[in-house]
Design a protein around this motif. Structure first.
Motif, PDB file in Angstrom:
ATOM      1  N   UNK A  18       3.073   5.775  -3.031  1.00 23.22           N
ATOM      2  CA  UNK A  18       4.213   6.626  -3.396  1.00 23.22           C
ATOM      3  C   UNK A  18       4.417   6.654  -4.904  1.00 23.22           C
ATOM      4  N   UNK A  19       4.330   5.496  -5.519  1.00 23.22           N
ATOM      5  CA  UNK A  19       4.510   5.403  -6.965  1.00 23.22           C
ATOM      6  C   UNK A  19       3.446   6.207  -7.703  1.00 23.22           C
ATOM      7  N   UNK A  20       2.192   6.046  -7.300  1.00 26.42           N
ATOM      8  CA  UNK A  20       1.096   6.756  -7.963  1.00 26.42           C
ATOM      9  C   UNK A  20       1.191   8.261  -7.738  1.00 26.42           C
ATOM     10  N   UNK A  21       1.564   8.657  -6.544  1.00 28.70           N
ATOM     11  CA  UNK A  21       1.708  10.085  -6.270  1.00 28.70           C
ATOM     12  C   UNK A  21       2.826  10.678  -7.124  1.00 28.70           C
ATOM     13  N   UNK A  22       3.881   9.931  -7.327  1.00 27.54           N
ATOM     14  CA  UNK A  22       5.012  10.421  -8.113  1.00 27.54           C
ATOM     15  C   UNK A  22       4.632  10.703  -9.560  1.00 27.54           C
ATOM     16  N   UNK A  48       4.779  14.826   2.443  1.00 27.82           N
ATOM     17  CA  UNK A  48       4.942  16.237   2.053  1.00 27.82           C
ATOM     18  C   UNK A  48       5.661  17.013   3.150  1.00 27.82           C
ATOM     19  N   UNK A  49       5.203  16.818   4.377  1.00 29.47           N
ATOM     20  CA  UNK A  49       5.743  17.578   5.502  1.00 29.47           C
ATOM     21  C   UNK A  49       7.178  17.187   5.817  1.00 29.47           C
ATOM     22  N   UNK A  50       7.446  15.893   5.835  1.00 29.84           N
ATOM     23  CA  UNK A  50       8.752  15.415   6.278  1.00 29.84           C
ATOM     24  C   UNK A  50       9.813  15.470   5.189  1.00 29.84           C
ATOM     25  N   UNK A  51       9.400  15.212   3.942  1.00 29.43           N
ATOM     26  CA  UNK A  51      10.383  15.079   2.869  1.00 29.43           C
ATOM     27  C   UNK A  51      10.208  16.105   1.752  1.00 29.43           C
ATOM     28  N   UNK A  52       9.191  16.946   1.833  1.00 29.96           N
ATOM     29  CA  UNK A  52       8.930  17.895   0.760  1.00 29.96           C
ATOM     30  C   UNK A  52       8.148  17.303  -0.389  1.00 29.96           C
ATOM     31  N   UNK A  53       7.562  16.131  -0.182  1.00 30.17           N
ATOM     32  CA  UNK A  53       6.788  15.465  -1.219  1.00 30.17           C
ATOM     33  C   UNK A  53       7.530  14.271  -1.793  1.00 30.17           C
ATOM     34  N   UNK A  54       6.781  13.418  -2.500  1.00 33.33           N
ATOM     35  CA  UNK A  54       7.369  12.195  -3.052  1.00 33.33           C
ATOM     36  C   UNK A  54       8.436  12.515  -4.092  1.00 33.33           C
ATOM     37  N   UNK A  55       8.164  13.474  -4.957  1.00 30.66           N
ATOM     38  CA  UNK A  55       9.132  13.791  -6.010  1.00 30.66           C
ATOM     39  C   UNK A  55      10.433  14.339  -5.416  1.00 30.66           C
ATOM     40  N   UNK A  99      -6.080   6.894   5.547  1.00 32.84           N
ATOM     41  CA  UNK A  99      -4.703   6.570   5.932  1.00 32.84           C
ATOM     42  C   UNK A  99      -3.742   6.897   4.797  1.00 32.84           C
ATOM     43  N   UNK A 100      -4.117   6.562   3.569  1.00 30.67           N
ATOM     44  CA  UNK A 100      -3.251   6.849   2.426  1.00 30.67           C
ATOM     45  C   UNK A 100      -3.048   8.351   2.256  1.00 30.67           C
ATOM     46  N   UNK A 101      -4.110   9.111   2.444  1.00 31.71           N
ATOM     47  CA  UNK A 101      -4.002  10.568   2.307  1.00 31.71           C
ATOM     48  C   UNK A 101      -3.120  11.139   3.408  1.00 31.71           C
ATOM     49  N   UNK A 102      -3.308  10.678   4.636  1.00 32.05           N
ATOM     50  CA  UNK A 102      -2.494  11.188   5.744  1.00 32.05           C
ATOM     51  C   UNK A 102      -1.032  10.789   5.579  1.00 32.05           C
ATOM     52  N   UNK A 103      -0.800   9.605   5.051  1.00 31.17           N
ATOM     53  CA  UNK A 103       0.574   9.175   4.795  1.00 31.17           C
ATOM     54  C   UNK A 103       1.252  10.092   3.782  1.00 31.17           C
ATOM     55  N   UNK A 104       0.595  10.344   2.676  1.00 27.14           N
ATOM     56  CA  UNK A 104       1.199  11.195   1.648  1.00 27.14           C
ATOM     57  C   UNK A 104       1.340  12.634   2.132  1.00 27.14           C
ATOM     58  N   UNK A 105       0.406  13.107   2.941  1.00 30.58           N
ATOM     59  CA  UNK A 105       0.531  14.441   3.521  1.00 30.58           C
ATOM     60  C   UNK A 105       1.737  14.504   4.452  1.00 30.58           C
ATOM     61  N   UNK A 106       1.957  13.436   5.210  1.00 33.30           N
ATOM     62  CA  UNK A 106       3.125  13.383   6.088  1.00 33.30           C
ATOM     63  C   UNK A 106       4.417  13.338   5.278  1.00 33.30           C
ATOM     64  N   UNK A 149       0.814  -1.214   0.000  1.00 31.27           N
ATOM     65  CA  UNK A 149       0.000   0.000   0.000  1.00 31.27           C
ATOM     66  C   UNK A 149       0.841   1.255   0.000  1.00 31.27           C
ATOM     67  N   UNK A 150       1.903   1.257   0.817  1.00 26.16           N
ATOM     68  CA  UNK A 150       2.788   2.421   0.865  1.00 26.16           C
ATOM     69  C   UNK A 150       3.530   2.591  -0.454  1.00 26.16           C
TER      70      UNK A 150
END
Length: 254
Positions: free
Chosen positions: A153-157, A216-223, A207-214, A148-149
């Motif tokens: 991440x792949x889809x968000x990228x 964003x916060x921690x790493x500046x986003x997946x990209x 959960x998926x949305x909160x994970x990707x939002x986190x 799931x993670x």
């Protein structure tokens, strides 16, 4: 369990999901599932011939793969890419079970994969962008957390809308309970799964949305995370082109 492929939990095609720039994930290029180790030889062959997968991305830990095996897919002409999503503080050296943070078990665990070793998602993106890498199957054991993670991440990228990512994450909820129960019979899990909180048996879309939002916060986003680990814009563009297509010209829209 998949009615088409007995022994395989969490199997589904990831397709048709809209992107923020008006494209969608192509059919027939990306699949996800739990462990294929329980497939029969005949069923594995049917899966291979139906999907024509060229790459199997295995997110399990090295000792987990060694103890459990990969089943008959390992005997087919498919490239097996081992990209373990690491878990910290395993209950035993030969176990795949790790305690979860009681405050936010799922999101904290998913961020933990990136904190422990962030390069696997960069490896996945780079390898799937290569010629002849697709179609691909991404799997772990249950097919919910590491898979799931990774898929999120792949889809968000590649720009898939986050509500669509969340819906895909939650789509296999009905198969989580039996897949989790099957862990008791597996050498890498057993009754140690009793330490998991109730959330481990769930896959709510938020959960998926909160994970990707986190992320964003921690790493500046997946990209940004990918860029720091060697994935350039050209590789992302190539992967996006291989995984997505325009909506048709007959007026169909997201």
């Amino acid at each position: 369990m998949s009615t088409a492929y007995p022994g395989l939990y969490g199997f589904r095609e990831v397709a048709g999901l809209p992107t923020t720039d008006g494209r969608r994930v192509r059919p027939g290029v990306l699949y996800r599932s739990g462990t294929p180790q329980f497939l029969s030889t005949d069923t594995a062959w049917r899966l291979y011939t139906a999907t024509r997968i060229r790459t199997v991305v295995d997110l399990r830990l090295p000792h987990e793969v060694d103890r459990e095996g990969s089943g008959p897919l390992a005997e087919l002409p498919v490239r097996h890419l081992r990209v373990p999503f690491q878990a910290r503080n395993l209950v035993a050296p030969d176990s795949a079970v790790a305690p979860m943070d009681p405050e936010d078990p799922l999101v904290t665990s998913y961020l933990g994969y990136l904190d422990s070793e962030p390069t696997p998602i960069a490896v996945i993106v780079t390898e799937l962008a290569r010629p002849n890498a697709l179609p691909a199957l991404i799997h772990c054991t249950v097919g919910k957390d590491r898979t799931g993670a990774a898929v999120a991440l792949l889809l968000d990228a590649i720009g898939v809308c986050r509500d669509a990512i969340a819906a895909d994450y939650a789509a296999g909820a009905a198969e989580i309970a039996p897949a989790m129960e099957r862990l008791r019979s597996m050498a890498s899990y057993g009754d140690a799964i009793d330490i998991y909180p109730p959330e481990a048996w769930q896959a709510p879309p938020e959960v998926a949305v909160r994970f990707l939002t986190a992320v964003d916060t921690r790493f500046g986003g997946v990209r940004a995370l990918l860029a720091r680990h060697g994935v350039d814009d050209a590789t992302l563009a190539e992967l996006t082109n291989r995984l997505t297509e325009p909506f048709d010209t007959e007026g169909e829209s997201p």
